[in-house]
Design a protein around this motif. Structure first.
Motif, PDB file in Angstrom:
ATOM      1  N   ARG A  90      18.733  87.057   7.186  1.00 12.06           N
ATOM      2  CA  ARG A  90      18.980  86.497   8.516  1.00 12.06           C
ATOM      3  C   ARG A  90      19.618  85.109   8.415  1.00 12.06           C
ATOM      4  NH1 ARG A  90      14.527  85.899  13.415  1.00 12.06           N
ATOM      5  NH2 ARG A  90      15.833  84.629  14.767  1.00 12.06           N
ATOM      6  N   VAL A  91      20.410  84.771   9.427  1.00 13.32           N
ATOM      7  CA  VAL A  91      20.975  83.421   9.522  1.00 13.32           C
ATOM      8  C   VAL A  91      20.249  82.684  10.644  1.00 13.32           C
ATOM      9  CG1 VAL A  91      23.025  82.041  10.004  1.00 13.32           C
ATOM     10  CG2 VAL A  91      23.235  84.187   8.730  1.00 13.32           C
ATOM     11  N   PHE A  92      19.640  81.556  10.333  1.00 10.99           N
ATOM     12  CA  PHE A  92      19.023  80.700  11.349  1.00 10.99           C
ATOM     13  C   PHE A  92      19.976  79.548  11.659  1.00 10.99           C
ATOM     14  CE2 PHE A  92      15.073  82.515   9.550  1.00 10.99           C
ATOM     15  CZ  PHE A  92      14.517  82.997  10.729  1.00 10.99           C
ATOM     16  N   ARG A  93      20.094  79.229  12.934  1.00  7.23           N
ATOM     17  CA  ARG A  93      20.990  78.136  13.346  1.00  7.23           C
ATOM     18  C   ARG A  93      20.150  76.928  13.746  1.00  7.23           C
ATOM     19  NH1 ARG A  93      23.334  81.660  17.879  1.00  7.23           N
ATOM     20  NH2 ARG A  93      21.093  82.038  17.884  1.00  7.23           N
ATOM     21  N   LEU A  94      20.250  75.873  12.962  1.00  8.38           N
ATOM     22  CA  LEU A  94      19.476  74.655  13.210  1.00  8.38           C
ATOM     23  C   LEU A  94      20.376  73.579  13.790  1.00  8.38           C
ATOM     24  CD1 LEU A  94      17.155  74.089  10.119  1.00  8.38           C
ATOM     25  CD2 LEU A  94      16.691  75.248  12.262  1.00  8.38           C
ATOM     26  N   GLY A  95      19.965  72.990  14.897  1.00 15.16           N
ATOM     27  CA  GLY A  95      20.642  71.807  15.413  1.00 15.16           C
ATOM     28  C   GLY A  95      19.920  70.578  14.886  1.00 15.16           C
ATOM     29  N   VAL A  96      20.617  69.734  14.143  1.00  8.88           N
ATOM     30  CA  VAL A  96      19.970  68.559  13.555  1.00  8.88           C
ATOM     31  C   VAL A  96      20.824  67.319  13.758  1.00  8.88           C
ATOM     32  CG1 VAL A  96      18.648  69.781  11.794  1.00  8.88           C
ATOM     33  CG2 VAL A  96      20.979  69.146  11.323  1.00  8.88           C
ATOM     34  N   THR A  97      20.165  66.184  13.816  1.00  9.21           N
ATOM     35  CA  THR A  97      20.889  64.911  13.855  1.00  9.21           C
ATOM     36  C   THR A  97      21.305  64.547  12.428  1.00  9.21           C
ATOM     37  OG1 THR A  97      18.847  63.698  13.579  1.00  9.21           O
ATOM     38  CG2 THR A  97      19.574  64.090  15.826  1.00  9.21           C
ATOM     39  N   TRP A 150       8.078  81.598  11.856  1.00  7.59           N
ATOM     40  CA  TRP A 150       7.884  81.379  10.414  1.00  7.59           C
ATOM     41  C   TRP A 150       8.726  80.187   9.953  1.00  7.59           C
ATOM     42  CZ3 TRP A 150      11.309  81.417   6.321  1.00  7.59           C
ATOM     43  CH2 TRP A 150      10.742  81.377   5.044  1.00  7.59           C
ATOM     44  N   LEU A 151       9.993  80.144  10.383  1.00  9.04           N
ATOM     45  CA  LEU A 151      10.870  79.036   9.985  1.00  9.04           C
ATOM     46  C   LEU A 151      10.329  77.705  10.498  1.00  9.04           C
ATOM     47  CD1 LEU A 151      13.539  78.117   8.659  1.00  9.04           C
ATOM     48  CD2 LEU A 151      14.568  78.282  10.928  1.00  9.04           C
ATOM     49  N   ARG A 152       9.823  77.729  11.730  1.00 15.51           N
ATOM     50  CA  ARG A 152       9.251  76.513  12.322  1.00 15.51           C
ATOM     51  C   ARG A 152       8.120  75.979  11.433  1.00 15.51           C
ATOM     52  NH1 ARG A 152       6.334  77.818  17.727  1.00 15.51           N
ATOM     53  NH2 ARG A 152       4.653  78.218  16.287  1.00 15.51           N
ATOM     54  N   ASP A 153       7.294  76.873  10.930  1.00 13.75           N
ATOM     55  CA  ASP A 153       6.191  76.440  10.054  1.00 13.75           C
ATOM     56  C   ASP A 153       6.713  75.918   8.719  1.00 13.75           C
ATOM     57  OD1 ASP A 153       4.412  77.112  12.011  1.00 13.75           O
ATOM     58  OD2 ASP A 153       3.962  79.097  11.189  1.00 13.75           O
ATOM     59  N   GLN A 154       7.825  76.522   8.228  1.00 17.38           N
ATOM     60  CA  GLN A 154       8.421  76.023   6.981  1.00 17.38           C
ATOM     61  C   GLN A 154       8.947  74.602   7.171  1.00 17.38           C
ATOM     62  OE1 GLN A 154       8.067  77.861   4.090  1.00 17.38           O
ATOM     63  NE2 GLN A 154       6.850  78.963   5.600  1.00 17.38           N
ATOM     64  N   ILE A 155       9.515  74.341   8.356  1.00 15.81           N
ATOM     65  CA  ILE A 155      10.029  73.000   8.651  1.00 15.81           C
ATOM     66  C   ILE A 155       8.878  71.999   8.686  1.00 15.81           C
ATOM     67  CG2 ILE A 155      11.078  71.572  10.456  1.00 15.81           C
ATOM     68  CD1 ILE A 155      12.855  74.032  11.089  1.00 15.81           C
ATOM     69  N   ARG A 156       7.781  72.401   9.302  1.00 11.17           N
ATOM     70  CA  ARG A 156       6.607  71.503   9.320  1.00 11.17           C
ATOM     71  C   ARG A 156       6.147  71.212   7.893  1.00 11.17           C
ATOM     72  NH1 ARG A 156       3.712  75.087  13.820  1.00 11.17           N
ATOM     73  NH2 ARG A 156       4.460  74.073  15.708  1.00 11.17           N
ATOM     74  N   ALA A 157       6.099  72.267   7.077  1.00  6.71           N
ATOM     75  CA  ALA A 157       5.637  72.087   5.701  1.00  6.71           C
ATOM     76  C   ALA A 157       6.596  71.176   4.943  1.00  6.71           C
ATOM     77  CB  ALA A 157       5.524  73.442   5.006  1.00  6.71           C
TER      78      ALA A 157
END
Length: 317
Positions: A103-110, A295-302
């Motif tokens: 899968r491709v996740f699209r993250l908006g980041v500063t 799941w990705l959200r939890d990986q970001i927190r970690a």
DNA sequence: GTCTGTCTCTTCTGATGGGG
DNA sequence: CCCCATCAGAAGAGACAGAC
């Protein structure tokens, strides 16, 4: 599961963890109570119970705010992860296998999070989800609402605490900044004084038309004018400018910790106490049903928890 | 085994006092 | 003046014993 101490867990109400999480987000008994739709006294009682169970003050009053203790800060990440996992277990209607997922996740980041988060996150993903790809998109506080509403990005990470209704959001960490300079060009001590900082010329981050940048605007609010000679939307030009000229680059502590040594810069905490907006993670309501994204959200927190906290910043040559 | 009544405990609200 | 801590009282939930 056999090693879970059910006796101790019986005395620890899950609602106390929710109360703790609300306190970490709001840093105020009154605001945390409003968030949980209970009275201030009930929230105070919850905090008192937590203090007794955990044998720590957890939050101490400093002026008009409640500041977390070291133990509270240490617990914040694990508690949030535990609550998230509990929520996922209760709400998940689909399954997501990181090892086999494609899968491709699209993250908006500063710009800041681009450089801080992505290296650590990719390290996590390579090990745990080799089929996952990240498409990083640059966001600003002006564009983030439209991009997340239009489905251009799945998650937004940066300095904007409140999106429109229909979004979830959480504070990841509080922004603190450091001053970077070339010791061969600028003769400044570590740490520098407030007077030395104000007497210098500056390179700052700005994602708007304002040359003062977010640092200059924050200081203007305190009646202080900063001599800004360079404003750029990303941090690399600021550090490069500090390497080659007599300017101080004021950047987030995490950026200074990781990148200032690569530019041969010395750095120290900013000698003026300024409250910057916290770095937040936001996502649309519909994504909360997407177990892959949860799941990705939890990986970001970690990943965030794996990065040294800003408070650990020390002056460095 | 199930239902019911009573007691106890927990958690809440509203009021109030005190600290910063 | 704002915000937190504490107190008294109310409401609800759980535990327990007795009746059927």
């Amino acid at each position: 599961m056999d090693n879970i101490d059910h006796f101790n867990l019986r005395s620890f109400d899950l609602n106390l963890m929710i109360a703790f999480d609300a306190m970490m987000q709001e840093m105020s008994v009154t605001k945390a109570a409003e968030k949980l739709r209970i009275g201030q006294s009930a929230m105070s009682h919850n905090l008192n119970t937590l203090r007794m169970l955990l044998a720590d003050d957890l939050f101490v009053r400093v002026g008009q705010k409640m500041q977390p203790t070291a133990k509270a800060r240490a617990l914040a990440g694990p508690v949030r992860t535990a609550l998230s996992q509990a929520q996922n277990a209760l709400h998940a209607t689909d399954s997501f296998d990181p090892q086999s997922a494609q899968r491709v996740f699209r993250l908006g980041v500063t710009g800041e999070m681009d450089m801080i988060l992505l290296p650590v996150l990719m390290q996590h993903l390579q090990q745990q989800a080799p089929g996952i790809k990240i498409l990083s998109r640059t966001i600003t506080s002006e564009t983030v609402d439209g991009m997340i509403n239009g489905g251009e990005i799945d998650l937004a990470i940066g300095c904007k605490s409140q999106l429109n209704t229909g979004h979830f959001g959480e504070v990841l960490f509080n922004s603190e900044v450091a001053c970077c300079f070339n010791p061969d060009i600028l003769d400044l001590p570590l740490p520098m004084s407030r007077a030395q900082y104000l007497a210098s010329r500056h390179a700052v981050l700005s994602q708007t038309e304002n040359v003062a940048g977010c640092v200059g605007v924050a200081l203007q609010g305190m009646g202080i004018e900063l001599d800004v000679v360079l404003a750029a939307p990303d941090f690399m030009p600021l550090l490069a400018a500090a390497r080659n000229s007599a300017v101080i680059a004021t950047v987030p502590c995490r950026i200074a910790n990781q990148y200032a040594p690569l530019f041969g810069l010395s750095y120290c905490p900013m000698p003026i106490d300024v409250a910057f907006p916290p770095v937040t993670m936001n996502w649309a309501v519909w994504t909360d049903k997407d177990v892959g994204l949860i799941w990705l959200r939890d990986q970001i927190r970690a990943a965030i928890n794996a990065i040294a906290p800003d408070r650990e910043l020390q002056a460095a040559e």
